[in-house]
Design an enzyme around this catalytic site. Structure first.
Site, short mmCIF file in Angstrom:
data_model
loop_
_atom_site.label_atom_id
_atom_site.label_comp_id
_atom_site.label_asym_id
_atom_site.label_seq_id
_atom_site.Cartn_x
_atom_site.Cartn_y
_atom_site.Cartn_z
N ASP A 64 -13.98 -6.38 41.47
CA ASP A 64 -14.86 -6.49 40.30
C ASP A 64 -14.13 -7.32 39.26
OD1 ASP A 64 -17.27 -5.57 38.81
OD2 ASP A 64 -15.76 -4.67 37.50
N ASN A 72 -19.20 -15.59 30.35
CA ASN A 72 -20.56 -16.14 30.25
C ASN A 72 -20.98 -16.28 28.80
OD1 ASN A 72 -21.27 -16.56 32.92
ND2 ASN A 72 -22.09 -14.52 33.20
N HIS A 77 -23.02 -19.95 31.25
CA HIS A 77 -23.19 -19.51 32.64
C HIS A 77 -22.59 -20.47 33.65
CE1 HIS A 77 -25.46 -15.88 31.88
NE2 HIS A 77 -26.05 -16.53 30.89
N ASP A 81 -20.23 -19.39 36.62
CA ASP A 81 -20.43 -19.80 38.01
C ASP A 81 -19.14 -20.38 38.60
OD1 ASP A 81 -23.04 -18.99 37.81
OD2 ASP A 81 -23.90 -21.01 37.80
N ASP A 107 -20.78 -9.95 39.51
CA ASP A 107 -19.36 -10.27 39.63
C ASP A 107 -18.64 -9.29 40.55
OD1 ASP A 107 -19.54 -8.05 37.96
OD2 ASP A 107 -17.93 -8.70 36.64
#
Length: 183
Positions: A64, A72, A77, A81, A107
């Protein structure tokens, strides 16, 4: 039989073959995450269950990303990514040919390796996952929490139980501070 009869009989078979190939390709791509190229939960689960049942030394991991929302929110974003893609590549490289990795969603990632002795070790994974990522000239700090479960820790080796144990280990490590997660 004349050529018209043969052609008339062959056309439906050709059509079904093409249709079957397209459906097979669609199914294969639905089992891969379009961003990272890793297996999706559905694509990974069946293979992971098989590997867990077959390999007594198997290790199941949950990963995680820590504070991913901040990346973000701060950098956009596209930066997120980039971090997800880098994490997927690092986890997949760590598994090598002895396991498979998946992006479960958001994530969260998972992996199973058939024999941890064939990997660089959990410490090496932690170092790799915690490497910063560069996006559009910005160095983004990355850290991840990792939970693990060895097959031999389970009374009955089921993937559900292994994921639950890895999840508990991951959250226990988060309680002891970030980056202290592969003990």
């Amino acid at each position: 039989m004349d050529t018209q009869t043969i052609a008339a009989a062959g056309l439906p078979a050709l059509g079904w073959a093409l249709h079957g190939g397209l459906l097979w390709r669609r199914l294969a791509t639905s089992r891969r995450d379009p961003l990272t190229g890793l297996h999706t939960r559905a694509g990974w689960t069946t293979r992971a269950e098989h590997l867990l049942a077959k390999h007594p030394n198997a290790l199941v991991l949950l990963v995680d990303l820590d504070d991913f929302k901040a990346i973000n929110d701060t950098h956009g974003h596209a930066a997120g990514d980039t971090v997800l893609t880098a994490t997927a590549e690092r986890l997949s490289d760590w598994c090598g040919h002895h396991g498979i990795a998946a992006r479960l969603g958001g994530d969260e990632f998972a992996a199973i390796v058939t024999d941890p002795a064939h990997t660089a070790g959990l410490y090496a994974l932690r170092i790799a996952l915690d490497e910063p990522v560069t996006h559009l000239g910005h160095v983004l700090p990355v850290s991840a929490s990792v939970g693990r479960c060895h097959r031999d820790q389970l009374p009955v080796p089921t993937l559900t139980d292994a994921l639950s144990a890895a999840d508990a280990a991951m959250y226990a490590s988060k309680g002891h501070g970030r980056r202290n997660n592969t003990r």
